[in-house]
Design a protein around this motif. Structure first.
Motif, mmCIF file in Angstrom:
data_model
loop_
_atom_site.group_PDB
_atom_site.id
_atom_site.type_symbol
_atom_site.label_atom_id
_atom_site.label_comp_id
_atom_site.label_asym_id
_atom_site.label_seq_id
_atom_site.Cartn_x
_atom_site.Cartn_y
_atom_site.Cartn_z
ATOM 1 N N ASP A 275 43.082 -21.835 84.132
ATOM 2 C CA ASP A 275 42.881 -20.595 83.395
ATOM 3 C C ASP A 275 42.580 -19.464 84.374
ATOM 4 O O ASP A 275 42.596 -19.664 85.598
ATOM 5 C CB ASP A 275 41.795 -20.755 82.334
ATOM 6 N N SER A 276 42.271 -18.284 83.841
ATOM 7 C CA SER A 276 42.100 -17.106 84.698
ATOM 8 C C SER A 276 40.861 -17.181 85.576
ATOM 9 O O SER A 276 40.722 -16.412 86.528
ATOM 10 C CB SER A 276 42.036 -15.837 83.833
ATOM 11 N N GLU B 49 45.162 -19.166 76.825
ATOM 12 C CA GLU B 49 45.637 -18.030 77.608
ATOM 13 C C GLU B 49 46.747 -18.483 78.544
ATOM 14 O O GLU B 49 46.932 -19.683 78.777
ATOM 15 C CB GLU B 49 44.493 -17.422 78.417
ATOM 16 N N LYS B 50 47.491 -17.515 79.050
ATOM 17 C CA LYS B 50 48.578 -17.866 79.959
ATOM 18 C C LYS B 50 47.989 -18.527 81.202
ATOM 19 O O LYS B 50 47.181 -17.921 81.915
ATOM 20 C CB LYS B 50 49.373 -16.634 80.357
ATOM 21 N N PRO B 51 48.376 -19.754 81.486
ATOM 22 C CA PRO B 51 47.790 -20.476 82.617
ATOM 23 C C PRO B 51 48.599 -20.269 83.892
ATOM 24 O O PRO B 51 49.708 -19.734 83.879
ATOM 25 C CB PRO B 51 47.851 -21.934 82.166
ATOM 26 N N LEU B 52 48.024 -20.750 84.976
ATOM 27 C CA LEU B 52 48.741 -20.824 86.250
ATOM 28 C C LEU B 52 48.960 -22.314 86.540
ATOM 29 O O LEU B 52 47.995 -23.079 86.611
ATOM 30 C CB LEU B 52 47.926 -20.183 87.364
ATOM 31 N N GLU C 50 49.188 -15.198 93.366
ATOM 32 C CA GLU C 50 48.959 -16.464 92.670
ATOM 33 C C GLU C 50 48.692 -17.595 93.661
ATOM 34 O O GLU C 50 47.836 -18.459 93.428
ATOM 35 C CB GLU C 50 50.158 -16.795 91.782
ATOM 36 N N LEU C 51 49.417 -17.594 94.762
ATOM 37 C CA LEU C 51 49.175 -18.621 95.774
ATOM 38 C C LEU C 51 47.782 -18.454 96.385
ATOM 39 O O LEU C 51 47.080 -19.451 96.624
ATOM 40 C CB LEU C 51 50.251 -18.549 96.865
ATOM 41 N N ALA C 52 47.388 -17.213 96.617
ATOM 42 C CA ALA C 52 46.051 -16.973 97.139
ATOM 43 C C ALA C 52 44.994 -17.452 96.140
ATOM 44 O O ALA C 52 43.953 -18.008 96.533
ATOM 45 C CB ALA C 52 45.860 -15.488 97.441
ATOM 46 N N PHE C 53 45.244 -17.265 94.841
ATOM 47 C CA PHE C 53 44.327 -17.728 93.800
ATOM 48 C C PHE C 53 44.210 -19.254 93.819
ATOM 49 O O PHE C 53 43.112 -19.813 93.732
ATOM 50 C CB PHE C 53 44.837 -17.243 92.435
ATOM 51 N N LEU C 54 45.363 -19.939 93.925
ATOM 52 C CA LEU C 54 45.337 -21.397 93.994
ATOM 53 C C LEU C 54 44.601 -21.883 95.237
ATOM 54 O O LEU C 54 43.890 -22.894 95.198
ATOM 55 C CB LEU C 54 46.763 -21.950 93.981
ATOM 56 N N MET C 55 44.779 -21.176 96.360
ATOM 57 C CA MET C 55 44.065 -21.539 97.589
ATOM 58 C C MET C 55 42.559 -21.556 97.375
ATOM 59 O O MET C 55 41.845 -22.389 97.923
ATOM 60 C CB MET C 55 44.366 -20.523 98.697
ATOM 61 N N GLN C 56 42.093 -20.652 96.525
ATOM 62 C CA GLN C 56 40.658 -20.507 96.350
ATOM 63 C C GLN C 56 40.092 -21.330 95.191
ATOM 64 O O GLN C 56 38.887 -21.634 95.177
ATOM 65 C CB GLN C 56 40.325 -19.028 96.121
ATOM 66 N N HIS C 57 40.951 -21.728 94.225
ATOM 67 C CA HIS C 57 40.401 -22.314 92.996
ATOM 68 C C HIS C 57 40.954 -23.670 92.594
ATOM 69 O O HIS C 57 40.326 -24.355 91.769
ATOM 70 C CB HIS C 57 40.611 -21.333 91.833
ATOM 71 N N ASP C 58 42.099 -24.085 93.078
ATOM 72 C CA ASP C 58 42.695 -25.325 92.569
ATOM 73 C C ASP C 58 41.744 -26.502 92.827
ATOM 74 O O ASP C 58 41.233 -26.675 93.936
ATOM 75 C CB ASP C 58 44.047 -25.587 93.248
ATOM 76 N N SER C 59 41.522 -27.322 91.792
ATOM 77 C CA SER C 59 40.633 -28.475 91.944
ATOM 78 C C SER C 59 41.295 -29.616 92.692
ATOM 79 O O SER C 59 40.605 -30.529 93.167
ATOM 80 C CB SER C 59 40.180 -28.984 90.565
#
Length: 879
Positions: free
Chosen positions: A495-496, A534-537, A558-567
């Motif tokens: 999610d966001s 909500e619209k997911p990534l 989006e890639l920067a977001f995944l770098m910081q948050h992906d479990s």
């Protein structure tokens, strides 16, 4: 050496079971440096009603005599050529005795029986046994071996072979003997013999059933103090295999012998493993963290072969991945269970993408079970080993840990003591879990790296998210059109806020976790999830659940977001790799159009956030900060210009170093403490992060940084830190570099394994005079082109790990490699064929380099007396 005639192609479809079986086999070696006499006595029986001749394999042998049932045969009663001995009119059962003579001292190919540092040693996989005696040298002929060794007692006090020692004694005239018996049936490729003046370290292991096993590591006296880590690794491997797979060792003794001259890394001969010395010896002063972990993994790998390769072996060499891919998977799991599972996964995938994906895109692309080959030595490849391991891992992903174990148990129950096929392994997995895996067979039959194009459609009104996947696979030499694979796709939705969302497919009663494995089986297939607010990534291909290339239109943000948050730790790392690769492509395009370079702020911020995140362990941070290599970029951008790739990659690294300098200096300072050397995961991670921070800072190259690097080199108390500092200095022109290189040599000139690091460092330097230095080092007193480790360290490192200078625009790098390949071809075709591979992908480069590479391949092809090993690589490259 083979003749100029084209090597013969062997086809899987032409496989025929042997006409003869061997009930028992006795070998008698009268060992001498130049005139070793081998007496081989075998009990043969026909396996069918045919009256076919007995055709035995044999090469470079001097035949002394042939006897059947005690009767000496006349020369007219058999036929001998360069590769076979044929005998006709044989009864249904008979005893065959063959006496041959060989010259181990002059065996520079290091196959069969040869001498290394004055000791006798063997290497029989794949087809080296035929250089010892005439035999049915194929993996589906299994028998019980008894081996008697006789040798000069003063020169060769240690006499070893497979199995258990049953007798030993003195013979008079200064000679002695030992008799070894292996009670387990095995093919000839698993035979081993070692005789020499060796010392040993001894330990023991008590199996789960209470049996005591004696453990020995043999080596020359001056290396005896460097075997402790290898012995500890062996005991860990034995314990792990019992706990994870219920597999117990079956002999009374397990032996490892370390030799300096060896074409491979190690060899799993039953009960008597022969190792390249670099994968046994370790001390903090001489071995890096990577060396320590490699030793542990390879010790485990060869031990695990006792069941996956020895007790259950391959029916033919086309099934090579049945033992190698499966055993690589097992050694990967061993390391992951003992250390950091996410970091191990990242390391394995990085290697797969850099080397195996490149192999899949080359003229030598082949399925993990090839349909044909000319020279089997050329198929000990990343595809067979590393992709083979990924295929095994997909069973685990599809079936789960419990289901995979059930499949393994059934495999051993059905096939212990047999020579089998990949279909047998697949059938055991399917039958044990009562599932249809027939489509999975395509992973064994089709070459190439599948490509998945993914897209997402979100319906805010229905609160549904649909993921659509399309799969394809590029044409490869064996077939142009590929059938869809069964691909396990492990996915999640964020999610966001970066939180994992519950995943509920249409038609399901409830969500089942936040990570799902989707069975992707069609050319195009969609999966719809419900109750998505909500619209997911999407987080796709978690844990790299299949050896594929996945494309999804992620933006840089989006890639920067995944770098910081992906479990998922792997995908968090992979997002950084994708972001870096996206940046490299943009900069190469800018360079092509003469536009200025720059980095987006979100990229710098993402790397900074990762670097200072206290929740992440150091080992993971180090992996995440290691950007795709120049080789990776060259495979992603075609036609490739290595000079341009080097320039843009250095720009990104230097820009990040300058932007994050304060953070990098703090990270370095916090971890740069002189403590006692430990090889635990935390200590290894601390050194990894410290040294990658130093490598970034080294790109700034101001006086303060150079002094910092030089200080680490001078005061390091372990080889990991010493070599890390020297690696940074290696790319900085100046007095500090030259003094450090001279100092390193002066300190370690008596240690061959450490000097291999010294050769490789100079071969991989980015400084302008590198090729000139490499050519000079060929004449260095410590370089020996007949030693495979030295060849890999200097010639191999230059050609495979220095794309900037190997791909020099004037072609000097290609010409240098060609001369070395042709020299190696005259005495060690196996190593020559490995060295020629950097020229294979000549089509991937811009026209000038492409033409120069092709010209060198043609030069090699037109050389008289080209070995079949090299000929196959070159011929397929030019088709």
């Amino acid at each position: 050496m083979r003749t100029e005639q084209a090597p013969k192609t062997i086809y899987l479809k032409e496989y025929q079971a042997p006409d003869f079986a061997i009930e028992a086999f006795h070998l008698h070696f009268d060992l001498h440096e130049h005139n070793t006499q081998v007496t081989a006595t075998a009990q043969y029986s026909r396996t069918n009603n045919t009256q076919n001749d007995l055709v035995l394999n044999g090469e470079l042998l001097k035949l002394i005599s042939v006897s059947v049932n005690g009767q000496l045969l006349e020369a007219s009663q058999y036929t001998v050529d360069e590769e076979t001995l044929s005998i006709s009119n044989l009864p249904a059962q008979f005893e065959l005795t063959i006496v041959t003579q060989i010259d181990p001292k002059n065996n520079k190919a290091l196959e069969g029986l040869y001498q290394s540092s004055g000791n006798f040693c063997t290497q029989c996989e794949a087809q080296g046994f035929r250089k010892i005696t005439y035999y049915l040298d194929r993996p589906d002929v299994m028998t019980v071996f008894t081996t008697r060794l006789e040798a000069d007692q003063a020169k060769y006090p240690v006499l070893l072979s497979n199995g258990n020692l049953v007798e030993q004694g003195e013979l008079g005239n200064g000679r002695h003997f030992a008799v070894w018996h292996d009670p387990f049936r095995k093919p000839s490729y698993l035979f081993a013999l070692v005789a020499g003046n060796l010392q040993h370290v001894k330990d023991s292991f008590t199996t789960s059933s209470g049996r005591n096993v004696d453990l020995y590591i043999y080596t020359e006296a001056h290396n005896i103090d460097k075997c402790g880590h290898a012995m500890a690794s062996l005991k860990r491997a034995m314990k792990w295999d019992e706990e994870r797979f219920g597999l117990e060792y079956d002999l009374d003794i397990y032996m490892i012998v370390a030799v300096d001259d060896f074409n491979m890394g190690a060899m799993e001969n039953k009960g008597l493993n022969v190792f390249n010395s670099k994968l046994v010896f370790a001390s903090p002063e001489t071995a890096t963290d990577v060396d320590y972990l490699d030793i542990e993994a390879v010790i485990g790998h060869e031990y695990f072969h006792n069941w996956t390769g020895n007790r259950v072996t391959c029916r033919d060499w086309f099934q090579l991945s049945l033992k190698e891919g499966l055993t690589v998977f097992r050694d990967q799991e061993f390391t992951a269970d003992l250390h950091s599972r996410p970091v191990k996964r990242i390391e394995d995938v990085r290697g797969l993408r850099t080397f195996q994906f490149t192999e899949d895109a080359s003229p030598m692309a082949h399925p993990i079970r090839p349909a044909s080959y000319m020279e089997i030595n050329n198929f000990y490849t990343m595809t067979v080993y590393e992709k083979g391991a990924e295929v095994v891992r997909m069973y685990l992903t599809l079936l789960g840990r419990e289901g995979f174990r059930k499949g393994m148990d059934l495999y051993f129950k059905r096939h212990d003591g047999q020579a089998v096929t990949t279909e047998d392994f697949l059938a055991a997995m399917a039958d044990a879990n009562d599932v249809d895996l027939s489509q999975f067979q395509r992973w064994y039959d089709q070459a190439g790296t599948p490509v998945i194009e993914a897209s997402m459609d979100y319906d805010p009104k229905a609160k549904t998210c649909t993921l659509t996947f399309k799969q394809s696979c590029p044409p490869t030499p064996e077939t142009e059109h590929k059938q869809p694979y069964l691909i396990p796709l492990e996915i999640g939705l964020l999610d966001s806020q970066g939180r994992d969302l519950p995943l509920q497919l249409v038609g399901e009663d409830k969500a089942v976790g936040t990570t799902r494995v989707l069975r992707f089986t069609e050319a195009e297939q969609s999966f719809t999830f419900v109750n998505i607010a909500e619209k997911p990534l999407p987080s796709l291909l978690r844990n790299f659940s299949a050896p594929v290339k996945l494309s999804y239109p992620y933006s840089g943000e989006e890639l920067a977001f995944l770098m910081q948050h992906d479990s998922d730790a792997f995908n968090r790392w992979d997002a950084g790799q994708r972001l870096a690769m996206q940046t490299f492509k943009e900069l190469l395009e800018a360079k092509h159009h003469g536009l200025p370079f720059g980095l987006e702020h979100y990229m710098v911020h993402a790397f900074q956030t990762l670097l200072i995140d206290p929740a992440l362990d150091d080992a993971f941070k180090a992996e995440a900060l290691a950007l795709p290599s120049e080789t990776d970029i060259a495979e992603a951008v075609r036609p490739s210009d290595p000079q341009a790739i080097h320039e843009v990659r250095e720009f990104v690294l230097t820009h990040l170093a300058k932007a994050l300098r304060l953070d990098l200096e703090q990270v370095y300072s916090e971890r740069n403490t002189l403590t006692s050397y430990e090889i635990d995961s935390q200590s290894v991670g601390r050194r990894s992060l410290k040294n990658i921070a130093l490598s970034y800072l080294g790109r700034i190259q101001d006086e303060g940084i150079v002094a910092l690097v030089d200080e680490q080199y001078r005061h390091a108390n372990n080889m990991t830190d010493t070599l890390a500092a020297l690696s940074v200095l290696n790319h900085i022109e100046g007095e500090e570099r030259e003094l450090a290189i001279e100092d390193f040599y002066a300190r370690w000139k008596q240690n061959n394994l450490v000097l291999d690091k010294w050769f490789a460092l100079q071969a991989t330097s980015s400084l302008p005079d590198t090729l000139k230095r490499v050519e000079a080092l060929l004449n260095h007193e410590k370089f020996d082109i007949r030693n495979p480790n030295k060849v890999r360290a200097l010639i191999g490192a230059f050609a495979m790990r220095n794309p900037l200078h190997f791909h020099a625009f004037d072609g000097t790098g290609y010409e240098f490699l060609t001369r070395r390949v042709l020299e190696l071809n005259t005495f060690n075709p196996q190593i020559a064929s490995r060295m020629v591979r950097p020229l294979m992908n000549w089509r991937h480069y811009e026209p000038v380099r492409s033409g120069l590479m092709r010209a060198q391949l043609e030069r090699i092809q037109n050389t008289p007396n080209l070995s079949s090993d090299v000929s196959e690589i070159v011929t397929k490259s030019l088709v």
